[in-house]
Design a protein around this motif. Structure first.
Motif, PDB file in Angstrom:
ATOM      1  N   SER A 109      -1.869   1.025  -5.414  1.00  0.00           N
ATOM      2  CA  SER A 109      -1.659   1.942  -6.531  1.00  0.00           C
ATOM      3  C   SER A 109      -0.218   2.449  -6.504  1.00  0.00           C
ATOM      4  O   SER A 109       0.504   2.271  -5.511  1.00  0.00           O
ATOM      5  CB  SER A 109      -2.623   3.125  -6.425  1.00  0.00           C
ATOM      6  OG  SER A 109      -2.275   3.939  -5.306  1.00  0.00           O
ATOM      7  N   GLU A 111       0.895   5.557  -6.323  1.00  0.00           N
ATOM      8  CA  GLU A 111       1.103   6.580  -5.286  1.00  0.00           C
ATOM      9  C   GLU A 111       1.129   5.954  -3.900  1.00  0.00           C
ATOM     10  O   GLU A 111       1.984   6.300  -3.067  1.00  0.00           O
ATOM     11  CB  GLU A 111       0.014   7.647  -5.352  1.00  0.00           C
ATOM     12  CG  GLU A 111       0.243   8.770  -4.341  1.00  0.00           C
ATOM     13  CD  GLU A 111      -0.852   9.829  -4.382  1.00  0.00           C
ATOM     14  OE1 GLU A 111      -2.007   9.484  -4.087  1.00  0.00           O
ATOM     15  OE2 GLU A 111      -0.536  10.982  -4.703  1.00  0.00           O
ATOM     16  N   HIS A 112       0.226   5.028  -3.628  1.00  0.00           N
ATOM     17  CA  HIS A 112       0.187   4.395  -2.305  1.00  0.00           C
ATOM     18  C   HIS A 112       1.450   3.569  -2.063  1.00  0.00           C
ATOM     19  O   HIS A 112       2.008   3.590  -0.961  1.00  0.00           O
ATOM     20  CB  HIS A 112      -1.052   3.510  -2.180  1.00  0.00           C
ATOM     21  CG  HIS A 112      -2.336   4.279  -2.179  1.00  0.00           C
ATOM     22  ND1 HIS A 112      -3.555   3.699  -2.445  1.00  0.00           N
ATOM     23  CD2 HIS A 112      -2.577   5.602  -1.976  1.00  0.00           C
ATOM     24  CE1 HIS A 112      -4.500   4.626  -2.378  1.00  0.00           C
ATOM     25  NE2 HIS A 112      -3.936   5.791  -2.099  1.00  0.00           N
ATOM     26  N   LEU A 207       2.913  -4.165  -5.231  1.00  0.00           N
ATOM     27  CA  LEU A 207       2.419  -3.669  -6.515  1.00  0.00           C
ATOM     28  C   LEU A 207       1.941  -4.762  -7.460  1.00  0.00           C
ATOM     29  O   LEU A 207       1.202  -4.478  -8.413  1.00  0.00           O
ATOM     30  CB  LEU A 207       3.527  -2.872  -7.204  1.00  0.00           C
ATOM     31  CG  LEU A 207       3.776  -1.476  -6.622  1.00  0.00           C
ATOM     32  CD1 LEU A 207       5.173  -0.999  -6.938  1.00  0.00           C
ATOM     33  CD2 LEU A 207       2.732  -0.488  -7.145  1.00  0.00           C
ATOM     34  N   CYS A 270       5.520  10.366  -5.316  1.00  0.00           N
ATOM     35  CA  CYS A 270       4.326  10.618  -4.502  1.00  0.00           C
ATOM     36  C   CYS A 270       4.309  12.008  -3.871  1.00  0.00           C
ATOM     37  O   CYS A 270       3.738  12.181  -2.796  1.00  0.00           O
ATOM     38  CB  CYS A 270       4.174   9.548  -3.414  1.00  0.00           C
ATOM     39  SG  CYS A 270       5.534   9.502  -2.228  1.00  0.00           S
TER      40      CYS A 270
END
Length: 332
Positions: A109, A111-112, A207, A270
């Motif tokens: 994701s 954020e990750h 990603l 993030c």
């Protein structure tokens, strides 16, 4: 392991099985006499007499001794690189590599991936602060462990000052899928910007599941990498990452951000970072079926002082006082 594999190494490490093998050597799972779990890299017997192999091994060992970082696998022990059978032991990190995770479970994701990028930037900062360049950051060299991502291979590390070749050859060293143009064209004259490019390529893969360039042959791939007229393939990249990844993948190394600037842009995606880091670890740590079982901690030895101290002695009287004070009835 087979009969040719050693069972003990360095006088204090017991080997239990093979973790893998590569062009330069084999990697074993071992446990030290102090119950530390380690990955032990040993040069293949047929390559021991090759000077360039020993030199690369010596550089990796020296780099691991020099670099300290929360997201870099640490050196536990190592032999003399000039010895009969050179070896090094690094901390054993459980989990899948980033390449394996994305291949098996799909892209990360936003954020990750941002948290991953920040932590990898921290690892590069630690490497560069030690006066070194990594030169081979890629998804296969990153383990998504219990404590977050860990960079595990410094085999192509080079000194930031002076020539960066491992041999007298001008051949490019590194993995083409994440290689910067200047690393392919002038491998002896690269800078920290090459590692920034590799970070961008790694995040693109994390990603999207693909690298900046694709071709049917290595020659065709290298031609795309070095061409200023062949833009990287950023299809599938989330909008939030297009600008920062494009900057890191700039053909001109002078146009790329520094590690610190890249980190700042990723951190903005993030916030708060501690929570994003925990979320990344929880989402990406996967027990590998082939990983060996955890070694149980060394059992505590319980001592009955009445067996080692004569009645009436100072030690016996002290034990009696401790038992009375803390109501201890069992041996201690």
């Amino acid at each position: 392991m087979d009969r040719s594999d050693p069972r003990r190494i360095g006088g204090r490490i017991t080997l239990h099985g093979r973790l893998g093998s590569g062009g330069m050597g084999r990697v074993y799972y071992g446990v030290t006499d102090q119950y530390e779990q380690v990955a032990v890299k040993v040069i293949r017997a047929e390559l021991i007499d090759r000077d360039e192999v020993r030199e690369r091994f010596a550089r990796e060992t020296e780099a691991l001794r020099t670099v300290q970082g929360a997201h870099i696998a640490s050196l536990v022990d190592a032999s003399d690189a000039d010895g009969e059978q050179p070896w090094l032991a690094m901390e054993f990190v459980r989990g899948l590599t980033l390449k394996e995770f994305v291949s098996e479970r799909g892209p990360l994701s936003i954020e990750h991936a941002a948290a991953l990028g920040v932590l990898l930037a921290d690892a590069l900062h630690d490497i560069h602060a030690a006066g070194l360049l990594h030169r081979d950051l890629k998804p296969a060299n990153i383990i998504l462990g219990r404590d977050g991502p860990t960079v595990i291979d410094l085999g192509l590390v080079a000194f930031a000052e002076g020539p960066t070749d491992l041999t007298t050859s001008a051949a490019a060293l590194g993995t083409p899928t994440c290689m910067a143009p200047e690393q392919a064209l002038t491998p002896k004259q690269i800078t920290a910007a090459a590692d920034v490019h590799a970070l961008g390529a790694t995040l693109l893969y994390a990603l999207t599941g693909h690298y900046p360039y694709k071709a049917d042959t290595i020659v065709a791939l290298m031609a795309k990498i070095v061409s200023a007229d062949a833009p990287p393939d950023m299809s599938g990249l989330p909008d939030a990452f297009v600008a920062p990844v494009a900057a890191m993948l700039a053909h001109d190394p002078g146009a790329r951000p520094t590690v610190a600037n890249a980190r700042a842009r990723l951190k903005a995606l993030c916030d708060p970072l501690p929570a994003a880091t925990r979320a990344l670890t929880l989402a990406t740590y996967v027990e590998r079926e082939s990983d060996p079982e955890d070694v149980p901690p060394r059992p505590r030895r319980r001592v009955d002082l009445s067996q080692v101290a004569p009645p009436g002695s100072v030690v016996a009287r002290l034990a009696d006082r401790l038992r009375a004070a803390y109501a201890v009835t069992a041996p201690f």
